[in-house]
Write an enzyme that holds these catalytic residues in place. Structure first.
Site, PDB file in Angstrom:
ATOM      1  N   ASP A   1      85.489  10.490  98.638  1.00 33.89           N
ATOM      2  CA  ASP A   1      85.368  11.978  98.796  1.00 33.89           C
ATOM      3  C   ASP A   1      85.984  12.447 100.318  1.00 33.89           C
ATOM      4  O   ASP A   1      86.275  13.337 100.496  1.00 33.89           O
ATOM      5  CB  ASP A   1      83.934  12.417  98.643  1.00 33.89           C
TER       6      ASP A   1
ATOM      7  N   TRP B   1      85.427  11.955  85.253  1.00 39.09           N
ATOM      8  CA  TRP B   1      84.075  11.286  84.816  1.00 39.09           C
ATOM      9  C   TRP B   1      83.365  10.937  86.045  1.00 39.09           C
ATOM     10  O   TRP B   1      83.611   9.861  86.542  1.00 39.09           O
ATOM     11  CB  TRP B   1      84.066  10.107  83.852  1.00 39.09           C
ATOM     12  N   ASP B   2      82.344  11.903  86.549  1.00 39.92           N
ATOM     13  CA  ASP B   2      81.648  11.442  87.675  1.00 39.92           C
ATOM     14  C   ASP B   2      80.426  10.629  87.452  1.00 39.92           C
ATOM     15  O   ASP B   2      79.919  10.779  86.335  1.00 39.92           O
ATOM     16  CB  ASP B   2      81.459  12.795  88.493  1.00 39.92           C
ATOM     17  N   MET B   3      79.701  10.216  88.475  1.00 39.87           N
ATOM     18  CA  MET B   3      78.310   9.628  88.183  1.00 39.87           C
ATOM     19  C   MET B   3      77.671   9.622  89.899  1.00 39.87           C
ATOM     20  O   MET B   3      78.345   8.836  90.872  1.00 39.87           O
ATOM     21  CB  MET B   3      78.495   8.194  87.981  1.00 39.87           C
TER      22      MET B   3
ATOM     23  N   ASP C   1     100.833 -35.609  87.776  1.00 39.90           N
ATOM     24  CA  ASP C   1     100.326 -35.372  89.076  1.00 39.90           C
ATOM     25  C   ASP C   1      98.928 -34.775  89.406  1.00 39.90           C
ATOM     26  O   ASP C   1      98.311 -34.845  90.556  1.00 39.90           O
ATOM     27  CB  ASP C   1     101.357 -34.253  89.709  1.00 39.90           C
TER      28      ASP C   1
HETATM   29  C1  GLA Z   1      81.106  14.401  93.626  1.00 35.82           C
HETATM   30  C2  GLA Z   1      82.767  13.864  93.516  1.00 35.82           C
HETATM   31  C3  GLA Z   1      83.254  15.219  94.145  1.00 35.82           C
HETATM   32  C4  GLA Z   1      83.101  16.456  93.265  1.00 35.82           C
HETATM   33  C5  GLA Z   1      81.719  16.755  93.160  1.00 35.82           C
HETATM   34  C6  GLA Z   1      81.386  17.672  92.148  1.00 35.82           C
HETATM   35  O1  GLA Z   1      80.573  14.534  94.669  1.00 35.82           O
HETATM   36  O2  GLA Z   1      83.085  12.837  94.085  1.00 35.82           O
HETATM   37  O3  GLA Z   1      84.787  14.926  93.982  1.00 35.82           O
HETATM   38  O4  GLA Z   1      83.594  16.421  92.062  1.00 35.82           O
HETATM   39  O5  GLA Z   1      80.654  15.466  92.792  1.00 35.82           O
HETATM   40  O6  GLA Z   1      79.656  17.720  92.035  1.00 35.82           O
END
Ligand code: GLA
Length: 703
Positions: A522, A451-453, A44
């Site tokens: 947020d 773990w934020d950035m 096919d």
């Molecule tokens: C970011 C995160 C929040 C909080 C702040 C802390 O804005 O999105 O949820 O953890 O940093 O400084």
């Protein structure tokens, strides 16, 4: 599962319902032939025909190559653009050999003159009807090869007109907004140049022809890229109706010095096809994440109800007030207590301390373990916020190692949120981060890491690296992050990692190979969240979608919502509480305890079940989403009324995903109804007023 027809030189990859077919063209290239419903016979499927040439258009540019090298007469998006040691900038790849194992096809291509090899890997995920592909670019010679573009490859949809693109765009705090656009007869690019996945676009797409598909019916082609650094997905449509979709690492400011014997491995590009609408495409991606993508150790564990102190206490954390919060959290049924920003170094605001990952002794004179012990004694696990890639210039770390951030020597590095970014292309920086977090996890009973950035990249210089490696940082940063988390996970396997990036700035299929869940935004306004969460659900499963119940009057837009509505909105994902519990009265706590208890009962359905978007918050004042257990014996329906006017009757909600013949009970109603009735006639939801909501449980009748 994978078959080769030697007479036609085609390879057929089959999932449960789809097949994906590749063929060897007369030009020696590997071409896309088909992606669609599985067909009964090998005969096919067509072979890779050479497309007729037109004046000004050679057949070669119309040939639907899966991985196109830029060389000869090629004008569409190449997968590979390279310069050889003699300055020749022409890649001419030809098929050499192939290998088939149970689920994987490997095709080997080689340049016709230079020692450059490309291995294309295709893996079938049969039960999710997805194809997972990536490639390795190998320098087999004795001199360097400069890679200027290295995408994972291209995918094509049938040559028809009027394709509609569904994609996710956004911004802080309005991530994953679903948008749709008819594809123009030109080029369209979704991308990030920000160093991370970004709030602005997500590496995911869906295409349907003529706008014919809807949630539950119609053909949908879709895909996603598993990468958390600069990425791009390029859509090209021409007047021959060729629709080419290429995805991979963004070539913007990219250059890779591929040394002899080295290989460059591209991120995974996941593609699929369904003919049951957008909903089924999303469910296939959800299944894929839960079964194959998320880190294995925690993959099958239900995510816990968490409390996070950020909205309550900001940077002003200390043992006494966190203990008070923890006591209330435990009483209402929270299982995991997370201390957010502010517990370390000289961190009293976002101006200082980032990078100094030691406990602030003024705030925690007895160390963190004292609070952790109390949290554990209250029956909860403990979690902690970190942002290891960021550094404040006002920190001990920066004062000791100013060279550790991305910068150009002649430019003042720009600060965003008063911080700079650590250079994860450096082995010493990666080691420092690993050691800090490893030591925290070793010395404390920590079950969860947020773990934020919190910023995008600027001045991306690496002054001490050789000139030819300067532009590698974009990729090395993402790989560096993956490497650190992989090492931490190997040593602390049960710790749950959550990916946060100033909200939902780093959610993609790449990060989900290392992180167990994600923070979508947020924005915790329960009504705005419905929209963010609906967009999120197109690409990502509810299990990884953390959602908080926060303030009665939300900081984002001053909207005041009932506790029930806020709970219902957050319960459609992975429930968390982010409100200041110290402000709550007994009645709030009692109500919260009731919702948390209910969530614990229905969470297996939400986190492990099939999700159906019944009525979209974008299109209807009554929004509804439903989850069905894998056995189809139980379901839960969420309904959210924005407002009603003129005493209008609300539409019935037609359910999905149930077994037609099974009799179900709706909440505690006496009369049982068949799955078919619930799906064709639907249910009436009694809601009146503004911002009202309801949870409806559907359970199989037991005789
Ligand atoms: C970011 C995160 C929040 C909080 C702040 C802390 O804005 O999105 O949820 O953890 O940093 O400084």
């Amino acid at each position: 599962m994978i078959r080769h027809d030697a007479s036609k030189n085609i390879w057929v990859l089959e999932g449960d319902h789809i097949s994906y077919v590749l063929g060897l063209s007369e030009l020696g290239t590997i071409n896309h032939i088909y992606c669609g419903e599985k067909l009964p016979y090998l005969s096919d499927y067509a072979s890779a025909d050479r497309v007729a040439a037109f004046p000004y258009t050679l057949g070669s540019e119309l040939s639907e190559e899966e991985f196109m090298g830029w060389g000869k007469v090629k004008f569409t998006e190449p997968s590979l653009k390279a310069t050889f040691h003699d300055h020749v900038r022409d890649v001419d790849l030809a098929f050499v050999d192939f290998e088939i194992s149970e689920h994987t096809l490997v095709l080997l291509l080689r340049d016709t003159h230079y020692p450059l090899e490309v291995k294309l890997y295709y893996k079938v995920i049969p039960d999710c009807d997805l194809i997972e592909r990536y490639c390795e670019i190998v320098n087999d010679g004795e001199t360097n090869i400069t890679l200027e573009q290295a995408l994972t490859g291209s995918f094509y949809v049938p040559r028809e007109k009027d394709y509609r693109l569904t994609y996710l765009a956004g911004r802080w705090p309005a991530e994953t907004q679903l948008d749709r656009v008819m594809m123009p007869d030109t080029k369209l690019v979704l991308e990030s140049r920000r160093g991370t996945t970004s709030h602005f676009a997500n590496p995911f797409f869906m295409l349907d022809q003529g706008g014919k598909a809807d949630e539950h019916t119609g053909e949908v082609y879709y895909g996603a890229l598993a990468f958390s650094g600069n990425w791009k997905i390029v859509f090209e449509k021409d007047k021959f109706n060729m629709v080419k979709i290429s995805a991979g690492i963004n070539d913007f400011d990219f250059c890779w010095n591929l040394k002899p014997d080295e290989r460059f491995c591209t991120p995974k590009y996941i593609v699929g096809y369904v003919n049951q609408g957008f909903g089924q495409a999303s469910r296939n991606l959800h299944d894929y994440q839960r079964k194959y993508v998320l880190p294995e150790v925690n993959r099958n564990k239900l995510r816990k109800v968490l409390y996070n102190s950020w909205d309550a206490t900001w940077f002003d954390v200390n043992e006494e007030q966190q203990t008070k919060l923890a006591e209330i959290a435990a009483k209402i049924g929270v299982e995991l207590f997370v201390v957010d920003d502010g517990w370390f170094g000289a961190r009293h605001s976002d101006r200082a301390g980032l990078g100094d990952w030691f406990i602030n002794e003024d705030k925690f004179p007895n160390g963190l373990q004292s609070l952790i012990r109390k949290v554990n004694d209250l029956g909860m696990e403990f979690g902690l916020w970190i942002e290891p890639e960021g550094v404040n210039p006002d920190s001990e770390l920066y004062r000791a190692h100013p060279q550790w951030v991305y910068h150009f020597e002649t430019r003042e590095p720009t600060q965003i949120r008063n911080q700079l970014i650590l250079n994860l292309a450096r082995a010493d920086v990666r080691q420092y981060i690993f050691d800090c977090i490893d030591s925290l996890l070793t010395k404390h009973q920590i079950a969860f890491i947020k773990w934020d950035m919190n910023r995008n990249f600027s001045e991306p210089g690496f002054p001490s690296a050789p000139p030819e490696e300067q532009k590698e940082i974009w990729v090395r940063h993402a790989w560096g992050l993956y490497e650190i988390v992989e090492k931490l996970k190997a040593k602390h396997p049960t710790v749950i990692f959550q990916s946060c990036s100033g909200g939902g700035g780093r959610v993609d299929m790449g990060i989900l190979q290392y992180f167990d869940q994600a923070w979508p935004s947020d924005n915790t306004d329960a009504f705005d969240r419905l929209r963010i969460q609906e967009g999120f659900s197109y690409a990502y499963c509810a299990k990884i979608m953390e959602a908080w119940v926060s303030d009665e009057v939300n900081w984002v837009n001053n909207r005041k919502l009932s506790l029930a509505y806020r709970f219902h909105s957050a319960m459609t994902g992975n429930l968390g509480i982010g409100d200041n519990l110290l402000k709550w009265g007994d009645e709030d706590s009692r109500e919260a305890a009731k919702w948390i208890q209910l969530y614990k009962e229905i969470r297996p359905i939400i986190q492990e079940g099939d999700q159906y978007r019944l009525l979209s918050v974008r299109e209807s004042h009554l929004a509804s989403v439903m989850y069905v257990s894998p056995s189809r014996e139980e379901a839960v329906v969420f309904a959210f009324l924005h407002s009603n006017s003129f005493d209008n009757e609300l539409p019935r909600i037609r359910l999905q995903g149930l077994d037609e013949q099974t009799l179900y009970r709706v909440d505690d109603r006496e009369q049982a109804l068949s799955g078919k009735a619930l799906m064709t006639v639907g249910i009436k939801v009694e809601l009146r007023g503004d911002f009202q909501s309801k949870i409806i449980r559907i359970r199989k009748m037991v005789k």
